[in-house]
Design a protein around this motif. Structure first.
Motif, PDB file in Angstrom:
ATOM      1  N   LEU A 156      11.882-122.735  67.787  1.00 27.45           N
ATOM      2  CA  LEU A 156      13.235-122.955  67.782  1.00 27.45           C
ATOM      3  C   LEU A 156      12.385-123.839  66.205  1.00 27.45           C
ATOM      4  O   LEU A 156      13.149-123.872  65.106  1.00 27.45           O
ATOM      5  N   LEU A 157      11.758-124.692  66.370  1.00 29.40           N
ATOM      6  CA  LEU A 157      11.295-125.411  64.942  1.00 29.40           C
ATOM      7  C   LEU A 157      10.346-124.568  63.518  1.00 29.40           C
ATOM      8  O   LEU A 157      10.996-125.155  62.883  1.00 29.40           O
ATOM      9  N   LEU A 158       9.908-124.209  64.139  1.00 27.57           N
ATOM     10  CA  LEU A 158       9.470-122.968  63.123  1.00 27.57           C
ATOM     11  C   LEU A 158       9.973-121.814  63.274  1.00 27.57           C
ATOM     12  O   LEU A 158      10.023-121.198  61.360  1.00 27.57           O
ATOM     13  N   ARG A 159      11.110-121.655  64.133  1.00 29.53           N
ATOM     14  CA  ARG A 159      12.115-120.545  63.050  1.00 29.53           C
ATOM     15  C   ARG A 159      13.202-121.746  61.512  1.00 29.53           C
ATOM     16  O   ARG A 159      13.169-121.148  60.672  1.00 29.53           O
ATOM     17  N   LEU A 160      13.144-122.479  62.345  1.00 26.98           N
ATOM     18  CA  LEU A 160      14.622-123.274  60.998  1.00 26.98           C
ATOM     19  C   LEU A 160      13.924-123.496  59.797  1.00 26.98           C
ATOM     20  O   LEU A 160      13.815-123.561  58.628  1.00 26.98           O
TER      21      LEU A 160
END
Length: 214
Positions: A156-160
């Motif tokens: 999720l962090l990488l997507r954000l």
């Protein structure tokens, strides 16, 4: 005896709520076709407020029980970030941004999958069974769930942080505030999961020695 029954009822009720939240998060991950309508976003927001209220009550219980600082950090951060992001979401009429914000929250809800196992271990500990074979099996089950939490939070962090995949975030102040608050939450959750992973491996080793399995 009555104390054990009350404790079991408390832990069971807590696990039911956390299990429901985890189910909603895992369902969100498994069925992306559900995401594309405003009604679903509204339903997710209702689930989100259940999460915020639950963690508020859980923090009160943690204070009463004298739980560790990691537990307090987890509860306070989840309540603060959850409430703040829902407030931010209500300030924008951008459907794509609202959907992106709710998607991130629901993805993190899947991390609740580990909490029923922690509740079982806590119950076993409070009735003096923390060094039993049952406790060992529960502790072993915690490890893959913590690995899932770490992978889920990092994904999720990488997507954000990927502006190409989330253009709605970059085009408003609300989106940027959401991006950094959720990124902070993801990083903190990964750090907490690393602490809990270290704790679980230590407990597995000690219980195994007590049972003479090592």
């Amino acid at each position: 005896m009555q104390g054990s029954v009350n404790l079991l009822l408390y832990r069971s009720g807590k696990s039911l709520v956390q299990g429901y939240l985890a189910y909603q998060g895992c369902r969100h991950l498994l069925y992306p076709m559900l995401h594309n309508n405003e009604l679903y976003v509204s339903n997710c927001e209702r689930t989100g407020w259940i999460f915020v209220v639950f963690n508020t009550l859980d923090e009160v219980a943690a204070i009463i029980n004298g739980d560790g600082i990691d537990s307090h950090i987890h509860h306070i951060l989840c309540v603060a970030m959850g409430a703040a992001n829902f407030a931010l979401m209500r300030t924008t009429g951008d459907y794509e941004l609202r959907r992106t914000m709710m998607d991130a929250f629901m993805v993190l809800l899947a991390n609740e999958c580990v909490t029923p196992a922690f509740n079982v271990y806590a119950f076993l500990k409070q009735i003096g069974q923390q060094n039993s074979l049952k406790a060992l099996l529960v502790l072993i089950s915690v490890v893959p769930m913590l690995k899932f939490r770490v992978a889920n939070s990092i994904t999720l962090l990488l997507r954000l942080l990927d502006g190409h995949r989330n253009p709605a975030i970059a085009r408003s102040v609300v989106g940027m505030a959401f991006q950094w608050s959720m990124s902070t939450l993801c990083l903190t959750l990964v750090a907490l999961d690393a602490i809990w992973m270290h704790w679980a491996f230590g407990k597995i080793y000690r219980v195994s020695q007590t049972l003479r399995l090592m």
